[in-house]
Design an enzyme around this catalytic site. Structure first.
Site, PDB file in Angstrom:
ATOM      1  N   SER A 167     -76.022  13.850 -24.522  1.00 50.29           N
ATOM      2  CA  SER A 167     -74.358  13.819 -23.942  1.00 50.29           C
ATOM      3  C   SER A 167     -73.900  15.886 -24.689  1.00 50.29           C
ATOM      4  O   SER A 167     -74.193  15.909 -25.302  1.00 50.29           O
ATOM      5  CB  SER A 167     -73.583  13.216 -23.640  1.00 50.29           C
ATOM      6  OG  SER A 167     -72.034  13.301 -24.024  1.00 50.29           O
ATOM      7  N   LYS A 177     -75.220   9.891 -27.897  1.00 55.10           N
ATOM      8  CA  LYS A 177     -75.721   9.719 -27.035  1.00 55.10           C
ATOM      9  C   LYS A 177     -77.563   9.644 -26.530  1.00 55.10           C
ATOM     10  O   LYS A 177     -77.899  10.601 -27.178  1.00 55.10           O
ATOM     11  CB  LYS A 177     -75.093   9.808 -25.439  1.00 55.10           C
ATOM     12  CG  LYS A 177     -73.823   9.124 -25.028  1.00 55.10           C
ATOM     13  CD  LYS A 177     -73.766   7.958 -24.378  1.00 55.10           C
ATOM     14  CE  LYS A 177     -73.497   8.590 -23.194  1.00 55.10           C
ATOM     15  NZ  LYS A 177     -74.252   6.984 -22.212  1.00 55.10           N
ATOM     16  N   GLU A 179     -83.149   7.580 -13.717  1.00 57.27           N
ATOM     17  CA  GLU A 179     -82.050   7.953 -13.405  1.00 57.27           C
ATOM     18  C   GLU A 179     -82.128   8.673 -11.933  1.00 57.27           C
ATOM     19  O   GLU A 179     -81.639   8.451 -11.159  1.00 57.27           O
ATOM     20  CB  GLU A 179     -81.381   8.660 -13.777  1.00 57.27           C
ATOM     21  CG  GLU A 179     -80.010   7.004 -14.747  1.00 57.27           C
ATOM     22  CD  GLU A 179     -78.578   7.546 -15.839  1.00 57.27           C
ATOM     23  OE1 GLU A 179     -78.185   8.155 -15.505  1.00 57.27           O
ATOM     24  OE2 GLU A 179     -79.410   7.613 -17.162  1.00 57.27           O
ATOM     25  N   HIS A 203     -81.226 -13.282 -10.512  1.00 58.37           N
ATOM     26  CA  HIS A 203     -79.703 -13.003 -10.542  1.00 58.37           C
ATOM     27  C   HIS A 203     -79.448 -12.180 -12.001  1.00 58.37           C
ATOM     28  O   HIS A 203     -78.120 -12.057 -11.708  1.00 58.37           O
ATOM     29  CB  HIS A 203     -78.668 -14.313 -10.027  1.00 58.37           C
ATOM     30  CG  HIS A 203     -79.019 -14.892  -9.209  1.00 58.37           C
ATOM     31  ND1 HIS A 203     -78.303 -15.184  -7.910  1.00 58.37           N
ATOM     32  CD2 HIS A 203     -79.708 -16.141  -9.216  1.00 58.37           C
ATOM     33  CE1 HIS A 203     -79.013 -15.300  -6.878  1.00 58.37           C
ATOM     34  NE2 HIS A 203     -79.728 -16.265  -8.262  1.00 58.37           N
TER      35      HIS A 203
END
Ligand code: ARG
Length: 459
Positions: free
Chosen positions: A276, A282, A289, A155
């Site tokens: 970024s 970043k 992704e 979980h």
């Protein structure tokens, strides 16, 4: 005029030519198409349907066409529809009437089935080697991390301590099944359909077995209708590829989480991250992704193929031309993802202290404390309840289990003695789980050795 133009009095609308032509995407099968035609022509010569000289001329010319295509000298035409008729047309342009004999006893329906099987067989081989490469990196990482303790999750909540090696080897098992699935799929793909004709075979005395051997197929299709209308091998491959992407996507999801400051278990190499355009601080795990994102289009291909086939009457229907873009895109996507994923993984920095620290929190050793009480004679369900109360006490007092004093432990059970600290240390929690398949370093090493053997026999 079209190769099939005899029955027509007027030409095709230009828009229809553009609409139904597949050369734009099936030209990538030119090599398989030519190899298939060479085998067919040799066989026609052997059984005497055409003369030996004619067969010879057709084959030599086809080889010349192949080398001309590869050196960029050939321009394919939309009006010639697909790769099959483009090549046949060039052949006829070069050798006239002899070229017109190639298509004897053959249909584009069995021809395209053959070409696609041959093309995909090659791609299965490539994808399989890419998987084996990734699996070998997983073994290397695992070998070095049988003692790197980290939390295992259920979980997404910390559950029990494991090791990074154990976690990596779980993915190894998944990719191993992918390889086995590809092998299995390859077996059913590896059947030769030529001789099925348009749908009902042919009256010429073709030697199907000879063609199959020439082209490296161990078997021929057993039913001419099925031979031209079966696309199971395409769907099966799309399904194997979807499962591979699902595995990669789960892995990527974990690496994305692990790269976050909240986990900070790993850091991607600069070469496999991006920045970024607005936020200077970043460093994003874009590669992971994007792989996760591309999973969707591979699933899309599988669903497109299943849906395209679901209501087709036997045998060939033009709908089936749609199989190629879907499966080619799925193949290309998997081939783009696997090597970049493997490199990203092999260059990733592992932050073992953070993994260990995370495993120290979240009461990941609570099960072990309960098991300790069981070994002291308390029934498991009662031990579970006692440890539940101890955990609640720890939460209220902001302590971990290991930080409790003997006096505190004894408040909950007089059975607890000094040896409890060893029993609930993270190292013991891991090393005592030494059943086959468990996270103990010895068990994981055994699995790594099995993995090495598998790679040795699979290559
Ligand atoms: N380009 C076609 C395909 O990809 C080849 C088979 C065409 N056969 C036919 N009878 N129209 O499916």
């Amino acid at each position: 005029m079209k190769l099939w133009g005899g029955r027509f009095t007027a030409g095709t609308d230009k828009a229809v030519d553009d609409f139904h032509s597949s050369i734009r995407f099936d030209s990538r099968m030119y090599r398989q198409d030519i190899e298939g035609s060479i085998a067919h022509a040799e066989m026609l010569g052997k059984v005497g349907v055409i003369s030996a000289e004619e067969a010879e001329l057709i084959c030599t010319t086809l080889r010349e066409i192949l080398s001309d295509i590869e050196s960029g000298k050939v321009q394919f035409e939309t009006e010639a529809e697909d790769i099959h008729m483009n090549i046949e047309k060039i052949l006829i342009e070069r050798i006239g009437d002899t070229g017109r004999k190639l298509h004897t006893g053959r249909s584009r329906n069995d021809q395209v089935a053959l070409d696609l099987r041959m093309y995909l067989k090659g791609e299965v081989g490539t994808i399989k080697s890419m998987l084996l490469e990734l699996m070998s990196v997983l073994l290397d990482i695992s070998e070095k991390s049988t003692n790197i303790v980290m939390p295992g999750y259920t979980h997404l909540q910390r559950a029990q301590p494991i090791t990074l090696a154990h976690h990596m080897m779980a993915y190894f098992q998944m990719f191993r099944r992918d390889v086995e699935r590809l092998d299995d799929c390859y077996g059913r793909m590896n059947v030769m359909p030529l001789g099925s004709g348009a749908l009902a075979g042919t009256t010429y005395p073709l030697d199907r077995q000879y063609v199959a051997e020439k082209l490296g197929f161990p078997a021929i299709t057993e039913n001419s209708l099925d031979g031209v209308s079966d696309r199971d091998f395409v769907i099966e491959l799309a399904s194997c590829l979807s499962i591979i992407m699902m595995h990669l996507s789960r892995f990527c999801e974990e690496l994305i989480l692990w790269s976050s400051a909240e986990f900070s278990f790993v850091e991607m190499d600069d070469a496999y991250s991006t920045g970024s355009s607005i936020m200077p601080q970043k460093k994003n795990p874009d590669v992971a992704e994007l792989i996760r994102g591309k999973t969707g289009r591979v699933y899309g291909s599988l669903v497109a193929l299943l849906t395209m086939m679901k209501a087709l009457p036997l045998a060939y229907n033009k709908d089936m031309q749609e199989d190629k873009e879907a499966i080619f895109d799925a193949v290309d996507t998997v081939k783009a993802c696997l090597p970049v994923f493997t490199k990203m993984l092999s260059t990733m920095k592992i932050k073992r202290e953070n993994m260990y620290r995370a495993a120290c929190g979240g009461f990941t050793n609570a099960t072990d404390l309960a098991d300790y009480l069981v070994k002291k004679g308390i029934p498991f369900r009662s031990a579970h309840e006692i440890v539940g109360r101890i955990v609640l006490y720890c939460i209220n007092n902001d302590k971990s289990l290991n930080e409790l004093t003997m006096e505190e432990f004894r408040e909950f059970s007089p059975k607890i003695e000094d040896d409890v600290y060893r029993a609930i240390s993270l190292e013991s929690c891991v090393s005592d789980r030494r059943l086959p398949g468990g996270p103990a370093p010895g068990s994981v090493m055994a699995s790594i050795e099995n993995g090495r053997k598998f790679l040795g026999s699979a290559r």
